[in-house]
Design an enzyme around this catalytic site. Sequence first.
Site, mmCIF file in Angstrom:
data_model
loop_
_atom_site.group_PDB
_atom_site.id
_atom_site.type_symbol
_atom_site.label_atom_id
_atom_site.label_comp_id
_atom_site.label_asym_id
_atom_site.label_seq_id
_atom_site.Cartn_x
_atom_site.Cartn_y
_atom_site.Cartn_z
ATOM 1 N N LYS A 36 -51.194 -60.605 -17.091
ATOM 2 C CA LYS A 36 -52.366 -59.717 -17.169
ATOM 3 C C LYS A 36 -51.955 -58.248 -17.035
ATOM 4 C CE LYS A 36 -54.470 -61.636 -13.685
ATOM 5 N NZ LYS A 36 -53.459 -62.671 -13.427
ATOM 6 N N THR A 37 -51.142 -57.977 -16.028
ATOM 7 C CA THR A 37 -50.721 -56.597 -15.832
ATOM 8 C C THR A 37 -49.871 -56.152 -17.024
ATOM 9 O OG1 THR A 37 -50.771 -56.951 -13.457
ATOM 10 C CG2 THR A 37 -49.554 -55.030 -14.220
ATOM 11 N N ASP A 221 -56.952 -53.063 -13.627
ATOM 12 C CA ASP A 221 -56.214 -54.257 -13.187
ATOM 13 C C ASP A 221 -56.897 -54.835 -11.949
ATOM 14 O OD1 ASP A 221 -54.279 -56.192 -13.123
ATOM 15 O OD2 ASP A 221 -52.605 -54.863 -12.611
ATOM 16 N N GLU A 222 -56.672 -56.112 -11.666
ATOM 17 C CA GLU A 222 -57.202 -56.757 -10.444
ATOM 18 C C GLU A 222 -58.710 -56.545 -10.310
ATOM 19 O OE1 GLU A 222 -55.179 -58.553 -8.573
ATOM 20 O OE2 GLU A 222 -53.160 -57.725 -8.840
ATOM 21 N N ARG A 608 -46.531 -65.692 -5.753
ATOM 22 C CA ARG A 608 -45.631 -64.532 -5.778
ATOM 23 C C ARG A 608 -44.199 -64.969 -6.055
ATOM 24 N NH1 ARG A 608 -48.664 -61.720 -7.577
ATOM 25 N NH2 ARG A 608 -49.997 -63.531 -7.523
#
Length: 721
Positions: A36-37, A221-222, A608
């Site tokens: 996504k980023t 983002d986010e 992560r």
Amino acid sequence: MLSTHKLLINLNEAQTAAVTTDAQHSLVLAGAGSGKTRVLVYRIAWLLAAEGISPYAILAVTFTNKAAAEMRNRVAELLETPARGMWIGTFHSIALRLLTMHHKEAGLPKNFQILDSEDQYRLIRRVISDLELDEKQWQPRMVQSFINGKKNEGIRANEIDDFGDDNSSTLINIYQHYDDHCNRGGLVDFAEMLLCTHQLLLNNPPLLEHYQGRFGAILVDEFQDTNDIQSAFIRLLAGTKNKIMVVGDDDQSIYAWRGAKIDHIIGFKDLFPNTIQYKLEQNYRSSNNILHAANAVIKNNAKRLGKELWSQQGDGELIQYYGAYSEYDEAAFVAEEIDNLIDSGIDGDQIAILYRSNMQSRLLEENLLKHNIAYKVYGGLRFFERMEIKDVLAYVRLINNRHDDVGFERVINTPTRGLGNKTVNQIRNCALINQVSLFSACQILLKNNSLTARAAGSLAGFINMIDEFDNNHDKEQLNPLFDDVIERTGLRDHYQKEPPEKALTRLENLDELLNAAETFVKPQEDDQIGMTALSSFLAQVSLEAGERASDKDVPCVQLMTLHSAKGLEFPYVFLVGLEQGLFPHQNSMEDPEKLQEERRLCYVGITRAEQKLFMTYATSRRIRGRTQGCAPSKFLREVPEKLVNQIQGNVFTAPRGGMFANQDNSAFAQHQPGVLVSHKIFGEGTIIELSGQGDYTQIMVEFQDHGTKILAAKFAKLEVI
Ligand code: ATP
Ligand code: MG
């Protein structure tokens, strides 16, 4: 001109579709590590290179200032030229910039000051006392969260209806007084920054039109973690013509406690007509075992849009579980594993330790130090939040803005200058009656000769000193100013008098602050909008406190809370403290909504990791001064057993009431702290602490010749002497 082909070659089909979309409004809703980023970064490059949009038209919102810097670099790398003029930053840094540039329209003084959460807390306490309310009934933390909650929803005190309820009316009154205070002193808290910016644009049509005209492309983002006011801000800037792309993951929404609402991402399509939604399902980050574990955990949440991730990478390593005897054992295990990894040639910055609560970092830090492993801590007792640093900064803030009451309160009698509570109360009253800042109140009191000769002399000295600092120093040269402040205020002497060990750290920290002042470079953007180096430094300190690196040259192991790990990735991840009551957090265990947010946090943590994930828990832990037996986190059991290698302990068979259910502890009844003992190898020593129970009992002993050791009581065979 860059070939657009080169841009797209590094994207999969779904990502390409999103990056090159013709849609005015687009939404990328996809799981962790699916790019996504990356899509957002490539989209910016695409808009510039393929669609010929000017960098000035780009507004990109990221989750941290660090992420903003990375995004800027990535775009420059892709375009092979730095793209100046883009606005990339967090909601707060963008708001701060707008408020600085348009402070007049926003009704703020030029040198308005940011209040961090602790400053805000202090000010609220003061307002509660000014209003002669009882802190026990009106707990400052509760009031703080009330005020911030309302601000996050965009609601001012005068817009709240008390429905005739006394409680509500008092809360509203505190909110109003607090805001009055801030307005008088030019103080802006974090929530206010956003609310004030929103109002600035809303109440100023020409300005709004200007920015709507400027930002033809907005990217966020986010997005799952936006609150009401942030979402309203974006909607306002988007207007009817601008392009907007938001990306996010409902499973990673972890800021409900700060007012974030998943509804904004879920309802995006309703607010922005003809939104095209893109799904990304391939994960590029993690090996399959890690991914399957994440999927298995998040599956237990009820409210989900639902998506599964897959990866082309192999299964990779199993997830490593370690059930420690105690938190000491846990920290020792983590440090030792990291030491081994580094020995095998892995750089420290490839490794992260993630925890639920900041207080968990201390023991981990101690153990890393023992192994000489370089590390840095994000958040927690941040450098800029340490007492001595805040003291110096309070002086500096007062020099920058005399009406900064929070700074004033902090240093009026630090170091002591004979201005006791009585005088300070007199100053507060005078400020209250005249509706002025504390600094101005001092001037009034001195002019009217309203103080005792001693207090007046001392206060005049203080006022003159602040004025002199201001007059004698160039606001572009920070180091001489800071140095002068530390010496002349007597702060250095003041800290020198503390017990040697404490004094040493405090003085080291002061020197580090001087270093920071010396090496500070004012960002070009701040320069362009006329900020002095001093204002720019103070703003950065407030905004980035938690993100500062301690040591830039050595690859450091990264320590941070799960909340601040969002969006990041590391080849090796240690997720520690997975115990019922710690993670999921005690406050969240009984409430299904909160438990789901904890689970999303766990999902964020697991995802992560790229190559190897360690999950650890302690079977006993000292919390608030008491050692307790702990049960492994329920999240550990949600990972299928076949994905796990259990180095020590077995979560799948452990008693759910805790490891110590029915454990007999009588064997070590004599082993109490303070008792002298002898060990076959280490000789004589004193018991410092006992943890765990039954077979899991651990004893920490300070040996005369061998220092502190933690021993498993069952095997240590300590003799009481
Ligand atoms: P999160 O939800 O955690 O924020 P994300 O969806 O933003 O994750 P990214 O951080 O953009 O995911 O990407 C995860 C990793 O996968 C990054 O290292 C990124 O460079 C890599 N990646 C993404 N897409 C591709 C691709 N098409 N080819 C190669 N690598 C990719
Ligand atoms: Mg991301």
